[in-house]
Enzyme design. Sequence first.
Site, PDB file in Angstrom:
ATOM      1  CG  ASP A  77      39.269   8.445   4.410  1.00 43.94           C
ATOM      2  OD1 ASP A  77      39.513   7.813   3.362  1.00 43.94           O
ATOM      3  OD2 ASP A  77      39.339   7.925   5.538  1.00 43.94           O
ATOM      4  CB  ILE A  94      39.363  12.277   8.291  1.00 39.00           C
ATOM      5  CG1 ILE A  94      39.598  13.167   9.514  1.00 39.00           C
ATOM      6  CG2 ILE A  94      40.128  12.804   7.089  1.00 39.00           C
ATOM      7  CD1 ILE A  94      41.031  13.146  10.012  1.00 39.00           C
ATOM      8  CB  SER A  95      34.424  12.456  11.278  1.00 31.43           C
ATOM      9  OG  SER A  95      33.555  13.193  10.423  1.00 31.43           O
ATOM     10  NE  ARG A  96      32.032   5.778  11.151  1.00 31.72           N
ATOM     11  CZ  ARG A  96      33.275   5.384  11.360  1.00 31.72           C
ATOM     12  NH1 ARG A  96      34.275   6.071  10.823  1.00 31.72           N
ATOM     13  NH2 ARG A  96      33.530   4.316  12.095  1.00 31.72           N
ATOM     14  N   GLY A 130      41.390   5.679   5.472  1.00 32.68           N
ATOM     15  CA  GLY A 130      42.230   6.375   6.437  1.00 32.68           C
ATOM     16  C   GLY A 130      43.108   5.482   7.281  1.00 32.68           C
ATOM     17  NE  ARG A 154      42.498   7.731  21.028  1.00 27.95           N
ATOM     18  CZ  ARG A 154      41.245   7.299  21.004  1.00 27.95           C
ATOM     19  NH1 ARG A 154      40.443   7.593  22.010  1.00 27.95           N
ATOM     20  NH2 ARG A 154      40.790   6.594  19.989  1.00 27.95           N
ATOM     21  CB  ILE A 155      42.106  11.416  15.543  1.00 22.33           C
ATOM     22  CG1 ILE A 155      42.144   9.909  15.784  1.00 22.33           C
ATOM     23  CG2 ILE A 155      42.405  11.728  14.079  1.00 22.33           C
ATOM     24  CD1 ILE A 155      41.060   9.128  15.069  1.00 22.33           C
ATOM     25  CG  HIS A 195      36.042   4.898   5.580  1.00 21.80           C
ATOM     26  ND1 HIS A 195      34.901   4.706   6.304  1.00 21.80           N
ATOM     27  CD2 HIS A 195      37.000   5.250   6.481  1.00 21.80           C
ATOM     28  CE1 HIS A 195      35.133   4.930   7.588  1.00 21.80           C
ATOM     29  NE2 HIS A 195      36.407   5.272   7.716  1.00 21.80           N
ATOM     30  CD  GLU A 239      32.386   5.393   4.085  1.00 21.49           C
ATOM     31  OE1 GLU A 239      32.637   6.481   4.637  1.00 21.49           O
ATOM     32  OE2 GLU A 239      32.655   4.284   4.598  1.00 21.49           O
TER      33      GLU A 239
END
Length: 379
Positions: free
Chosen positions: A320, A294-296, A346, A213-214, A344, A325
Amino acid sequence: MHFICRLVNWLSEKRVLVAPVGFYSRRCLCVLHTLRGKGVPVLLRRGVKHITNIKMTTEKPCILTPASVSGGIYRLLGPTIEKYFTVISTEEFLSNRERFVDQIRAVFVWEGPEIDCSLLQLLPNLKVVVNGGVGVDHLDIPMINNFGVKVCNTPHVVDNATADIGMALMLASARKLIYGHNFSLFREDEDLPESCLGTDVSGATLGIIGMGRIGYKIAKRAQAFEMKILYHNRNRRQEEDERAVGARYCEKLEELLQQSDFVMVVVNLSPQTHKLIGAKELAMMKPTGTLINISRGLVVDQDALVDSLQRGVIRAAALDVTYPEPLPRGHSLLSLPNVIVLPHMGTHTVETIQLMVDRMMTNALAALSGAQPPDEVKV
């Protein structure tokens, strides 16, 4: 109208209501709208023939939340959550466990508290753990389920904000916006140096790893920049989806890495994607390429990334997500001029956080009422 007022007053004393999906008379719609305005959650369910009270008690259920909910950026969420729940912070719980262990019925999770066996054994009346966000890699779902506790997340509501941060990182890195901002703050000369020159995004090739989706929303945004779009995914999307955004499928990750000017990682963290991007994959990228994650954090081998950036294997990186983190001060990534690192954030917009919390409450209220939560995660 007098009848409606009396009905609303009676129903307002109930904690959760369930109503049928389908056609409503004007009078019924007026009742439901008024109830929601009074803060009474109304769940719409198929197969229900009439409005039914699920939970008669007026006592608000207790939820355990990380300390950040009662302070910091989540402070604005307090009034919304407290309409339906008694909020117990991690600090309160740890300082007075005996008082709260039997009261807690739900746990809201962002980055904490840690959900382990010792915590679950302390909470005999816990029914649901609700995660703020899509990724649940930090939760041991089978273990939690073994205690008879459901796990839910908040898909869909974070998609646009996450796609936006991906595009923002790509643009900021390509056009050296951080460099320009710092030059404005600390300049010692009036002339911009050659090192401030960026690279075009419009017309460049974007490789998207993970076209869910993203990833698809990123492709839509990139199409507006007239970018050439490549993607790699476990499963190829329908041809009409590809045509709609002008995307071309790369069956092999190597093909995408070799051809892309910008590589954006948008996959879930799993054993298959752990350190998916390492030294080998970075070496396949163009020396003028930029990696955007922008995932993990653990999807990228961070040590290999530092080495590749220092040696000029790739041009830049914009992240991100990292591990840990936030990164500790003095970490090598933070000292590199060709890297942007965010903590992080986002999904950190007022609108998205509000939507996320609303969805978390919807899932929690459903689970506590005995209904099926709309976003239960099953493995």
